[in-house]
Design an enzyme around this catalytic site. Structure first.
Site, PDB file in Angstrom:
ATOM      1  CG  ASP A   1       0.677 -19.413  19.637  1.00  0.00           C
ATOM      2  OD1 ASP A   1       1.750 -19.734  19.127  1.00  0.00           O
ATOM      3  OD2 ASP A   1      -0.305 -18.894  19.193  1.00  0.00           O
ATOM      4  CD  GLU A   2       3.161 -15.939  17.555  1.00  0.00           C
ATOM      5  OE1 GLU A   2       4.295 -16.049  17.431  1.00  0.00           O
ATOM      6  OE2 GLU A   2       2.278 -15.845  16.733  1.00  0.00           O
TER       7      GLU A   2
ATOM      8  CE  LYS B   1       2.296 -19.164  15.489  1.00  0.00           C
ATOM      9  NZ  LYS B   1       0.987 -19.007  16.509  1.00  0.00           N
ATOM     10  CB  THR B   2      -3.191 -22.100  14.685  1.00  0.00           C
ATOM     11  OG1 THR B   2      -2.362 -20.793  14.661  1.00  0.00           O
ATOM     12  CG2 THR B   2      -4.492 -21.746  15.551  1.00  0.00           C
TER      13      THR B   2
ATOM     14  CD  GLN C   1       7.409 -16.069  12.085  1.00  0.00           C
ATOM     15  OE1 GLN C   1       6.592 -15.377  11.766  1.00  0.00           O
ATOM     16  NE2 GLN C   1       7.287 -17.387  12.056  1.00  0.00           N
TER      17      GLN C   1
ATOM     18  NE  ARG D   1       4.984 -12.784   7.418  1.00  0.00           N
ATOM     19  CZ  ARG D   1       4.512 -14.003   8.297  1.00  0.00           C
ATOM     20  NH1 ARG D   1       3.218 -14.093   8.719  1.00  0.00           N
ATOM     21  NH2 ARG D   1       5.478 -14.780   8.504  1.00  0.00           N
TER      22      ARG D   1
END
Length: 675
Positions: free
Chosen positions: A221-222, A32-33, A252, A611
């Site tokens: 973002d987020e 996503k970044t 998330q 993760r």
């Protein structure tokens, strides 16, 4: 030219879609970044002025990383240009509000050069107010009052619903004086930044219009982590031009306990009916097995935006599931596995991470790592051996072994409060320096104590007597349970009760007490009770000191095993992940049913699973130590949601519920597997 050909089809669609409201559903590890930075660079390339672009993140670290990536993608301006070229605004919510308030805050009666109080300055202001209004002898923790003030600002009238009534009443009394004190200093606190910006927009439409005309393309973002105030802020900015792109993953969303509202993402169509949804589902981090396990767990949450993570990294190894007798065996065996991988597969410590639900779980793990000489770094929580109560406990023991240890004595002389104020201890320290003796010797010297006020002298004499009596059983040389001895002086001194009172949340106080009792219980571990008590204490402290000395030589970065809470691991990745303590009451947490947060607990498990890059190990215990006692535990209900064909049981007992009395050593089982 920006090379969008390096993006996959969905990423490219997200980067090229500029106009109107857009929701980029970015699953874990889907890049996503990279998409956000390419999207910003693409907008500039298409002729949108950089100054009209705003990207909001949640942390300064994320903002810095995004700025660096965008700078590398954007063309460098000619050297001959005198004026500094415009750049997109990439910042956190709070820094955005500071920018806006610096320009417009005079409209609210503040000066532009307002200062922002940090927590210590806020606490100082609260203490000063409380010293003026609190009744004599009344003891209320200023930090608890400050926390309540923050809840008032963010939660309004319902903020004190679950608070201690006396604390809530005092906080209400302090609130107006606190706000007046800040205004008198032309200061604001962290909570004020967003709230004052919202007030500015509501009371001064021209300020809102100025910001809207400047920030014509807004990205967040987020987005699943935004709270009500943050949602209101971006909604006001984008309501007219509607060029609003949010990036997030409802799967998330794990911060509901601090105000995040997942509905901001799930219900986006209510506010932007024409929103275009783009899903990023190709994962670049994990094996197919790990992703299928994550998909199998999270599908049990009914209210979510469906997505199916997939990978081209191959099937990979099955998930290894362990059932251990207790948390100490769990820690020892996992450390042995890490060391085995390091020696046989040349897998450095830095490739391994141990994830847990609560910081209290780190005690057994840290102890096992220390004993094995494995370097580690704890993220998202204070190291067990650096916690205040542990340092106090060790200072007490050092003082009882050697009362002439000034550092240890000065640390706990007035902990808990026993009439030995800072002024008194400074006088005693000065007297000890004049006489070239220890502070304890000065406390025992009548020529020193007679100069003190009667009440202070009595406090000094009582403290000396406490040391003498507590030392007697240790100095006697007779067999002694040091664990019982330690719990005895912790109770007798009032330290345990003081810990409970000093925390604004009862659970936090109980956690500190549990830490103390767990460490006290280890005083008898591995040592014969028949040995001389003083020698056993010396050995205990010696081992800790040597470990501490080695720790001081280590850099926090580099080749270290990472210990991290599940809440802190979002955004990180590790080749080998160990999730410990998958038990009812830990994950899902014991409060989740009553609070209706079972879905969020499942999302937390999902975040932990995703993760892992190469291997994933999950473990649960039949018993876990609390207050020095081994209490029975039961496997987490989430374990049943893992697809059975993806799981390899370390032994047959992992398939069955285990009890505290489970027998054979997992060391033997592990060695059998390795052979």
């Amino acid at each position: 030219m920006i090379n969008l050909g390096t993006l996959n089809p969905q990423q490219r669609q997200a980067a090229e879609t500029i106009k109107g409201p857009i929701l980029i559903l970015a699953g874990a590890g889907t890049g996503k970044t990279r998409v956000i930075t390419f999207r910003i660079a693409h907008m500039v390339e298409k002729g949108i002025a950089p100054g009209n672009i705003l990207a909001v993140t949640f942390t300064n670290k994320a903002a810095r990383e995004m700025k660096e990536r965008v700078s590398k993608l954007l063309p460098r301006p000619p050297r001959s240009e005198e004026e500094k070229p415009q750049r997109p605004t990439i910042c956190t919510f709070h820094s955005l509000c500071v920018r806006i308030l610096r320009e417009h805050i005079e409209k609210l009666g503040y000066k532009r050069n307002f200062v922002i109080y940090d927590e210590s300055e806020q606490l100082g202001a609260v203490k000063k107010i409380m010293s003026q209004i609190s009744a004599k002898g009344e003891k209320t923790d200023p930090a608890a009052i400050l926390a309540m003030l923050s809840k008032y600002k963010n939660g309004g009238a319902g903020a004190n619903a679950f608070a201690d009534p006396s604390v809530a009443a005092l906080a209400e009394h302090v609130r107006k004086k606190y706000e007046s004190a800040l205004r008198a200093c032309n200061a604001v606190d962290f909570d004020d930044l967003i709230l004052l910006t919202l007030r500015l927009f509501q009371e001064h439409p021209e300020a809102l219009e100025s910001c809207r005309s400047k920030y014509r393309y807004v990205m967040v973002d987020e987005y699943q982590d935004t709270n009500a105030s943050q949602f209101q802020l971006v909604h006001l900015l984008t309501k007219d031009h509607r060029n609003f792109c949010v990036v997030g993953d409802d799967d998330q969303s794990i911060y509901g306990w601090r105000g995040a509202e997942i509905s901001n993402l799930l219900d986006m169509e209510k506010h932007y009916p024409e929103v275009k949804v783009i899903k990023l589902e190709q994962n670049y981090r994990s094996t197919t097995t790990i992703l299928q396990a994550a998909n199998g767990v999270i599908k049990n949450n009914l209210r979510r935006r469906g997505k199916q993570l997939w990978s081209q990294k191959g099937l990979g190894k099955k998930i290894l599931l362990h059932a251990f007798q207790d948390d100490e065996e769990e820690a020892r065996t996992l450390v042995e596995q890490i060391e085995y991988a390091r020696m046989t597969e040349r897998s450095p410590w830095s490739e391994h991470a141990i994830l847990f639900r609560t910081n209290q779980q780190s005690r057994a793990i840290e102890t096992a790592l220390r004993k094995a000489g494995v370097r580690y770094h704890l993220i998202g929580g204070q190291s067990y051996f650096d916690r205040r109560e542990i340092k106090d406990f060790l200072a007490y023991i050092k003082m009882f072994i050697n009362p002439n240890d000034d550092v240890s004595l000065l640390r706990i002389a007035n902990v808990p409060t026993r009439g030995l104020s800072d002024v008194t201890m400074e006088r005693l320290l000065s007297a000890s320096q004049e006489r070239q003796c220890s502070v304890y010797s000065a406390m025992c010297n009548p020529m020193v104590t007679t100069s003190l006020q009667p009440r202070t002298r009595q406090a000094v004499e009582a403290f000396v007597e406490l040391i003498r009596k507590t030392r007697e059983p240790v100095e006697s040389g007779q067999p002694l349970s040091l664990a019982m001895w330690a719990e005895g002086f912790l109770t007798q001194t009032g330290y345990i009760e003081d810990l409970r009172r000093s925390e604004k949340e009862p659970e936090a106080g109980e956690n500190r007490v549990r830490n103390l009792k767990d460490l006290a219980a280890t005083l008898d571990d591995g040592q014969a009770v028949s040995q001389e008590p003083s020698r056993r204490l010396d050995t205990f402290l010696e081992e800790l000191t040597l470990d501490s000395d080695r720790e001081q030589d280590k850099e926090p970065q580099g080749d270290v095993v990472t210990l991290i809470t599940m809440h802190s691991c979002k955004g990180l990745e590790f080749p080998h992940v160990y999730i410990v303590g998958l038990e009812q009451g830990l994950l899902p947490h014991s409060r989740s049913k009553a609070e209706g947060t079972l879905d969020e607990e499942r999302r937390l498990f999902y975040v932990a699973i995703t993760r892992a890059m190469k291997t994933l190990t999950i473990s649960h215990c039949g018993g876990r130590r609390k207050y020095g006692q081994l209490l029975p535990c039961h496997p987490s209900s989430f374990l049943k949601e893992l697809p059975e064909d993806l799981v390899e049981h370390a032994d047959e007992k992992a398939k069955q519920p285990v009890t505290v009395d489970s027998g054979k050593s997992k060391f033997d089982a592990l060695r059998a597997m390795l052979d």
